[in-house]
Motif scaffolding. Structure first.
Motif, PDB file in Angstrom:
ATOM      1  N   PRO A   1       3.307   1.060  -7.687  1.00 38.95           N
ATOM      2  CA  PRO A   1       4.677   1.269  -7.628  1.00 38.95           C
ATOM      3  C   PRO A   1       5.186   1.105  -5.944  1.00 38.95           C
ATOM      4  O   PRO A   1       4.197   1.173  -4.984  1.00 38.95           O
ATOM      5  CB  PRO A   1       4.622   2.825  -7.815  1.00 38.95           C
ATOM      6  CG  PRO A   1       3.426   3.020  -8.580  1.00 38.95           C
ATOM      7  CD  PRO A   1       2.279   2.174  -8.023  1.00 38.95           C
ATOM      8  N   SER A   2       6.302   0.707  -5.719  1.00 37.01           N
ATOM      9  CA  SER A   2       6.696   0.441  -4.434  1.00 37.01           C
ATOM     10  C   SER A   2       7.021   1.845  -3.765  1.00 37.01           C
ATOM     11  O   SER A   2       7.209   2.907  -4.230  1.00 37.01           O
ATOM     12  CB  SER A   2       8.040  -0.114  -4.913  1.00 37.01           C
ATOM     13  OG  SER A   2       8.937  -0.307  -3.573  1.00 37.01           O
ATOM     14  N   ASN A   3       6.725   1.726  -2.421  1.00 41.19           N
ATOM     15  CA  ASN A   3       7.061   2.959  -1.594  1.00 41.19           C
ATOM     16  C   ASN A   3       8.523   3.286  -1.441  1.00 41.19           C
ATOM     17  O   ASN A   3       8.844   4.257  -1.270  1.00 41.19           O
ATOM     18  CB  ASN A   3       6.520   2.472  -0.295  1.00 41.19           C
ATOM     19  CG  ASN A   3       5.048   2.478   0.014  1.00 41.19           C
ATOM     20  OD1 ASN A   3       4.381   3.335  -0.587  1.00 41.19           O
ATOM     21  ND2 ASN A   3       4.768   1.039   0.643  1.00 41.19           N
ATOM     22  N   GLU A   4       9.383   2.127  -1.483  1.00 42.39           N
ATOM     23  CA  GLU A   4      10.856   2.285  -1.358  1.00 42.39           C
ATOM     24  C   GLU A   4      11.529   2.952  -2.591  1.00 42.39           C
ATOM     25  O   GLU A   4      12.389   3.310  -2.489  1.00 42.39           O
ATOM     26  CB  GLU A   4      11.383   1.107  -0.794  1.00 42.39           C
ATOM     27  CG  GLU A   4      11.274   0.646   0.715  1.00 42.39           C
ATOM     28  CD  GLU A   4      10.009  -0.283   0.651  1.00 42.39           C
ATOM     29  OE1 GLU A   4       9.371  -0.648  -0.491  1.00 42.39           O
ATOM     30  OE2 GLU A   4       9.543  -0.899   1.990  1.00 42.39           O
ATOM     31  N   ASN A   5      10.854   2.369  -3.727  1.00 39.66           N
ATOM     32  CA  ASN A   5      11.500   2.634  -5.057  1.00 39.66           C
ATOM     33  C   ASN A   5      10.345   3.243  -6.124  1.00 39.66           C
ATOM     34  O   ASN A   5       9.738   2.037  -6.574  1.00 39.66           O
ATOM     35  CB  ASN A   5      12.428   1.688  -5.456  1.00 39.66           C
ATOM     36  CG  ASN A   5      12.960   1.854  -6.788  1.00 39.66           C
ATOM     37  OD1 ASN A   5      12.663   2.907  -7.478  1.00 39.66           O
ATOM     38  ND2 ASN A   5      13.920   0.951  -7.246  1.00 39.66           N
ATOM     39  N   PRO A   6      10.005   4.397  -6.249  1.00 42.22           N
ATOM     40  CA  PRO A   6       9.077   4.616  -6.991  1.00 42.22           C
ATOM     41  C   PRO A   6       9.074   4.389  -8.457  1.00 42.22           C
ATOM     42  O   PRO A   6       8.330   4.417  -9.489  1.00 42.22           O
ATOM     43  CB  PRO A   6       8.879   6.233  -6.915  1.00 42.22           C
ATOM     44  CG  PRO A   6      10.196   6.749  -6.521  1.00 42.22           C
ATOM     45  CD  PRO A   6      10.593   5.630  -5.627  1.00 42.22           C
ATOM     46  N   HIS A   7       9.985   3.876  -9.055  1.00 39.56           N
ATOM     47  CA  HIS A   7      10.565   3.573 -10.437  1.00 39.56           C
ATOM     48  C   HIS A   7      10.194   1.831 -10.434  1.00 39.56           C
ATOM     49  O   HIS A   7      10.382   1.442 -11.661  1.00 39.56           O
ATOM     50  CB  HIS A   7      11.960   3.664 -10.765  1.00 39.56           C
ATOM     51  CG  HIS A   7      12.247   5.193 -10.796  1.00 39.56           C
ATOM     52  ND1 HIS A   7      11.869   6.257 -11.344  1.00 39.56           N
ATOM     53  CD2 HIS A   7      13.239   5.900  -9.840  1.00 39.56           C
ATOM     54  CE1 HIS A   7      12.108   7.461 -10.914  1.00 39.56           C
ATOM     55  NE2 HIS A   7      13.143   7.411 -10.092  1.00 39.56           N
ATOM     56  N   LEU A   8       9.743   1.139  -9.460  1.00 37.80           N
ATOM     57  CA  LEU A   8       9.870   0.003  -9.268  1.00 37.80           C
ATOM     58  C   LEU A   8       8.228  -0.409  -9.184  1.00 37.80           C
ATOM     59  O   LEU A   8       7.580  -0.069  -8.085  1.00 37.80           O
ATOM     60  CB  LEU A   8      10.627  -0.750  -8.200  1.00 37.80           C
ATOM     61  CG  LEU A   8      10.517  -2.147  -8.226  1.00 37.80           C
ATOM     62  CD1 LEU A   8      11.373  -2.780  -9.618  1.00 37.80           C
ATOM     63  CD2 LEU A   8      11.232  -2.829  -7.093  1.00 37.80           C
TER      64      LEU A   8
ATOM     65  N   ASP B   1       7.073   7.333  14.140  1.00 36.16           N
ATOM     66  CA  ASP B   1       6.052   7.886  13.154  1.00 36.16           C
ATOM     67  C   ASP B   1       5.657   6.688  12.209  1.00 36.16           C
ATOM     68  O   ASP B   1       6.251   5.636  12.201  1.00 36.16           O
ATOM     69  CB  ASP B   1       6.974   8.955  12.102  1.00 36.16           C
ATOM     70  CG  ASP B   1       6.128   9.836  11.444  1.00 36.16           C
ATOM     71  OD1 ASP B   1       4.835   9.397  11.421  1.00 36.16           O
ATOM     72  OD2 ASP B   1       6.740  11.046  10.958  1.00 36.16           O
ATOM     73  N   MET B   2       5.059   6.947  11.084  1.00 33.29           N
ATOM     74  CA  MET B   2       4.303   5.895  10.242  1.00 33.29           C
ATOM     75  C   MET B   2       5.415   5.761   9.102  1.00 33.29           C
ATOM     76  O   MET B   2       5.685   6.593   8.515  1.00 33.29           O
ATOM     77  CB  MET B   2       3.047   6.255   9.631  1.00 33.29           C
ATOM     78  CG  MET B   2       1.934   6.530  10.556  1.00 33.29           C
ATOM     79  SD  MET B   2       1.307   5.518  11.363  1.00 33.29           S
ATOM     80  CE  MET B   2       0.276   6.249  12.746  1.00 33.29           C
ATOM     81  N   SER B   3       5.715   4.442   8.945  1.00 33.74           N
ATOM     82  CA  SER B   3       6.777   4.280   7.970  1.00 33.74           C
ATOM     83  C   SER B   3       6.243   3.656   6.666  1.00 33.74           C
ATOM     84  O   SER B   3       7.131   3.272   5.801  1.00 33.74           O
ATOM     85  CB  SER B   3       7.853   3.013   8.562  1.00 33.74           C
ATOM     86  OG  SER B   3       7.217   1.983   8.974  1.00 33.74           O
ATOM     87  N   LEU B   4       4.879   3.540   6.464  1.00 35.53           N
ATOM     88  CA  LEU B   4       4.194   3.233   5.285  1.00 35.53           C
ATOM     89  C   LEU B   4       2.866   3.603   5.188  1.00 35.53           C
ATOM     90  O   LEU B   4       2.268   4.043   6.352  1.00 35.53           O
ATOM     91  CB  LEU B   4       4.326   1.873   5.145  1.00 35.53           C
ATOM     92  CG  LEU B   4       3.430   0.737   5.858  1.00 35.53           C
ATOM     93  CD1 LEU B   4       3.725  -0.768   5.600  1.00 35.53           C
ATOM     94  CD2 LEU B   4       3.794   0.749   7.278  1.00 35.53           C
ATOM     95  N   PRO B   5       2.191   3.775   4.139  1.00 31.66           N
ATOM     96  CA  PRO B   5       0.997   4.207   4.002  1.00 31.66           C
ATOM     97  C   PRO B   5      -0.026   3.318   4.791  1.00 31.66           C
ATOM     98  O   PRO B   5      -0.082   2.182   4.807  1.00 31.66           O
ATOM     99  CB  PRO B   5       0.685   4.121   2.456  1.00 31.66           C
ATOM    100  CG  PRO B   5       1.887   3.971   1.809  1.00 31.66           C
ATOM    101  CD  PRO B   5       2.844   3.137   2.725  1.00 31.66           C
ATOM    102  N   VAL B   6      -1.009   4.175   5.601  1.00 28.81           N
ATOM    103  CA  VAL B   6      -1.963   3.484   6.315  1.00 28.81           C
ATOM    104  C   VAL B   6      -3.276   4.104   6.079  1.00 28.81           C
ATOM    105  O   VAL B   6      -3.605   5.106   6.054  1.00 28.81           O
ATOM    106  CB  VAL B   6      -1.675   3.471   8.000  1.00 28.81           C
ATOM    107  CG1 VAL B   6      -2.650   2.943   8.755  1.00 28.81           C
ATOM    108  CG2 VAL B   6      -0.207   3.026   8.234  1.00 28.81           C
TER     109      VAL B   6
END
Length: 864
Positions: free
Chosen positions: A174-181, A98-103
């Motif tokens: 914002p980070s994909n892995e951590n939306p607070h970062l 699957d897609m693991s990040l926005p494309v």
């Protein structure tokens, strides 16, 4: 790891500088961004210290998002679809692929300029584009329905890099892995001109489709910390030049210096005189001089551009974050240490063009006629016989401009360049000048916003009167999709061997790229494209000779038409507004009614027979168990090539002719000539891809020195034939092949078919003097060994003629190699080779036979 507060924001910033200490002060801004990324993707941020050490160590890097276009995006998505099915056939779970990040995938490479100089040209070209590419577009829509993180922008949206610069890029997000970062924006793309986004302070560069697939599979790239060359700009440019002229100087200087695998970073007292649009023109051409990227640190101009393009909501956050993180360029940071510095005085740059076949072949405008033509050319002119009656009586000759195209994101993303071209047209029309009848004119902006401000300013009306009607919102001519000339011109050029010239405001002018009938290609700024269209010939020195005569018979010179700087600025201020950008991009997903109406099936993808989309053999042949290969025996050369062989030579993207192997294949499958489309649009069909192998019309294979084009000599019998016929013969014999090259092998576009086509042809190694960055990576990811001759050894010193047999032994650690050459008379020559695998990740990939086999086995093991 520590985190920092960001003023007026609930989000945090990773305090990467706490890991590096005082060493941050001397780091270039680009390495600071790399260090922050490496800190987030390594245990306790330890990789950030490797960045600060600047010793070339490999560090992890994962972008915030991926950018694809249709020509390279489709083959990548085909591979992913095929891996899912192949995995399911072996008992694995296809949903794990699957897609693991926005494309973001933007359909921008498929449009051909079949209609031009007509007010309905855009409508007709878009209709034709959809007719020819419906199968491709249906596949992309099927992918968009199956992968939630994939966004596909429809045909007519614009060019991916210009859309990225004007809309997708946020500098900080914002980070994909951590939306607070909050993190620096970063974007890798399956096109070599992805560095255009560097102008916005965004780290990004071009990668092959296979490397993109690895990122989509959830992997992290391994990046060797590069040298950083500082590009110091001083002075201020005069109003007589454009950003194109600056970019051509940079291309000339940096290609001569040698910056492959290097970051270039702009700085200096002249840096703030360059707008983001100017910086984008320069950064876009990074692959033309070989650098990984041209980083443009964030400053007040960055904030102004975000506001100007309708992204004001991001600008305050961007400034606050960059100031907290030491990423804000205030023009006074003198502690940065570059590995090397190149100086450019903007005030000393004049008007220029580039040609005849390389972007770095910069020529002062006054010298263009002398350097691009010969005295003998002026004597060859013939009358054009037009059976259709649509053309006025005229003749055509050597040196005549046959294509004048304002095209490419490189220049159409620059409002100053486009407004200048429009004002040139206005003044030319006012004086009664006309474009010569043998010139095919076209205007193909990379953004619909350009069309908006040209129309609102009234400049489009003047451009249209000279034949520069908007014909596309796509790469078009710059990507080799120039379309046909008028039939009468094509017939005359072929019958009388007329040496015509294409002039474009693009980034690439490689031999054979723009149009098969163009003997030379010139890069020029948009206003100079107008000037050459009016003059009609490169035999005219447009710097000093008249471009034509006004209504009273008085000569009209270039300087008579050159726009006033204040007038240009006033039009930009009045018409290039945030509202235009917001209105355009808020409705971009629905601008193509045919795309919106197209329905596709759900569920498992149905691989119906197609000359556009086919199940790839390099997936079908993957075995569950790996058998590493360390010795390649009995290889025969398919081709022996010189320096600067481009990916256009290895696997062209342009026109498919009826007489070509690909054209004959399509005809056998019932495809009419008018529906051939291009090599690039048919990259999803392996049968066409293999027939694209070294199918360039301007190829020079030293095994057949008296031939130009796709020719070679089958060994050992020495029979001269087409390259594809040789490939078929060798595949029938199960004969593995090798390619021999010179310096800068694989420069140019990032297309992975330049590695996939050789793999399909049975090529298992390439031995050259040096490789361009992206192509070397693509070879590794296809399991083809990239090897370099040792210093002082070349195909010439070894006296290779193609009759030899090659044995290549790789050591078990995959860190070195040895070549044994067996001559026809039995003599043997042995030489060491440099195996260009740069880190453990690449060695692991190569050992598995390439990225796709490695990824498949990883998914299969996960299911077990």
């Amino acid at each position: 790891m520590h985190y920092l507060d960001i003023p007026n924001s609930p989000l945090k910033a990773l305090d990467y500088r706490a890991l590096l200490g005082d060493r941050t002060r001397t780091l270039p801004y680009s390495l600071r961004v790399l260090a922050e990324n490496a800190a987030r993707h390594s245990t306790e941020g330890e990789a950030a210290l490797q960045v600060a050490a600047r010793k070339g160590d490999a560090v992890p890097f994962r972008p915030a998002r991926l950018l694809l276009h249709d020509m390279l995006g489709i083959p990548a998505l085909i591979d992913i679809m095929a891996i899912r099915d192949h995995l399911e056939a072996h008992g694995g779970d296809p949903s794990t692929v699957d897609m693991s990040l926005p494309v973001d995938l933007i359909i921008d490479h498929a449009m051909s300029i079949n209609h031009w100089a007509d007010k309905f040209a855009l409508e007709q070209n878009m209709q034709r584009e959809f007719e020819v590419n419906r199968e491709r577009f249906a596949f992309l829509k099927a992918c968009a329905d199956r992968f939630p993180r994939l966004r596909v922008m429809p045909p007519g949206s614009g060019i991916c890099h210009q859309v990225n610069l004007e809309y997708l890029g946020h500098t900080v997000l914002p980070s994909n892995e951590n939306p607070h970062l909050l993190i620096p924006d970063s974007s890798l793309g399956t096109d070599s001109h992805t560095p255009m986004i560097n102008a916005l302070g965004v780290m990004g560069w071009g990668i092959g489709g296979l490397e993109a697939e690895a990122l989509l599979f959830g992997e992290t790239s391994s990046v060797n910390v590069p040298r950083v060359v500082g590009l110091e700009v001083t002075g201020a440019p005069s109003h007589d030049i454009t950003a194109t002229d600056i970019a051509l100087v940079v291309a000339e200087k940096l290609r001569a210096l040698g910056v492959v695998d290097t970051f270039v970073e702009m700085f200096g007292t002249g840096y703030n005189t360059l707008s983001v649009a100017d910086r984008a023109t320069i950064a876009n051409m990074a692959p033309e001089y070989g650098s990984t990227m041209v980083f443009c640190p964030v400053d007040e101009n960055t904030i102004h551009y975000l506001n100007q393009t309708g992204r004001g909501e991001h600008s305050a956050r961007t400034q606050a974050y960059c100031q907290v993180q030491g990423l804000w360029n205030d023009g006074v940071d003198t502690a940065i240490e570059y590995d090397e510095v190149v100086h450019i005085d903007l005030s000393q740059i004049g008007r220029a063009v580039s040609g005849p076949s390389r972007p770095e072949q910069r020529i002062d405008l006054a010298d263009a006629t002398k350097q691009l033509t010969s005295v003998e050319e002026a004597d060859h002119r013939v009358a054009v016989v037009d059976q259709s009656g649509s053309l006025p009586a005229h003749d055509i000759g050597n040196g005549d401009v046959i294509i004048a195209a304002i095209t490419s994101c490189t220049n159409t993303a620059n409002p100053r360049n486009m407004i200048m071209a429009g004002l040139m047209a206005r003044k030319a029309v006012a004086k009664g000048l006309q474009v010569k009848p043998h010139v095919k004119t076209s205007l193909a902006p990379g953004s619909r916003v350009v069309a908006r401000y040209l129309k609102q300013s009234g400049l489009q009306e003047d451009l249209s009167k000279l034949g520069f009607e908007i014909a596309a919102f796509s790469c078009s001519t710059c990507n080799g999709m120039s379309g046909p000339l008028h039939p009468a011109h094509e017939e005359t050029i072929r019958a009388h061997d007329v040496k015509g010239i294409a002039v474009l405001s693009g980034n690439r002018n490689f031999a054979g790229r723009i149009h098969p009938l163009a003997s030379r290609n010139m890069i020029a700024s948009p206003p100079l494209v107008i000037a050459y269209a009016l003059a009609g010939s490169v035999l005219t020195d447009i710097s000093s000779a008249p471009l034509g005569h006004d209504q009273d018979g008085a000569p009209v010179y270039l300087d008579d038409l050159w726009p006033d700087a204040d007038e240009v600025s006033a039009l930009i201020e009045a018409h290039v507004t945030p509202e235009e950008f917001r209105d355009n991009y808020n409705s971009i997903d629905t601008i193509n009614a045919q795309w919106t109406a197209m329905q596709v099936g759900a569920g498992r993808y149905d691989w119906t027979p197609s000359t556009y989309v086919s199940f790839p053999p390099f997936v079908k042949d993957i075995r569950a168990a790996n058998t590493p290969v360390t010795t390649l025996r009995g290889l025969r050369p398919l081709v022996i090539l010189g320096d600067s062989v481009t990916t256009d030579h290895i696997s062209p993207s342009g026109i498919i002719t009826p007489e070509s192997e690909a054209g004959q294949f399509l005809q056998r499958h019932g495809v009419a000539h008018r529906d051939f489309n291009s090599f690039g649009t048919r990259r999803g069909c392996s049968d066409v891809v293999i027939r694209s192998t070294f199918a360039n019309y301007r190829l020079r294979n030293e095994m057949v020195p008296d031939r130009e084009g796709s020719w070679t000599s089958i060994q050992p019998e020495g029979r001269v034939t087409t390259i594809f016929n040789a490939i078929e013969t060798y595949l029938g014999r199960e004969q593995p092949l090798v390619v021999i090259g010179g310096k800068e092998y694989g420069c140019g576009s990032s297309r992975d078919t330049a590695a996939k086509a050789p793999w399909l042809a049975g090529i298992r190694a390439v031995i050259a003097e040096s490789f361009e960055r992206i192509h070397r990576s693509n070879l590794v990811n296809m399991g083809i060994a990239p090897l370099c001759f040792p210093e002082g050894v070349t195909r010439k010193t070894l006296e290779l003629d193609g009759s030899e047999l090659f044995d290549i032994h790789l050591n078990e650690a995959l860190t070195s190699a040895e070549l044994t050459i067996t001559r026809e008379d039995g003599r043997k020559t042995t030489t060491p080779l440099d195996l260009r695998l740069y880190n453990d990740a690449e060695r692991a990939t190569f050992s598995e036979g390439g990225l796709l086999p490695r990824a498949f086995r990883k998914f299969l093991a996960g299911a077990a």
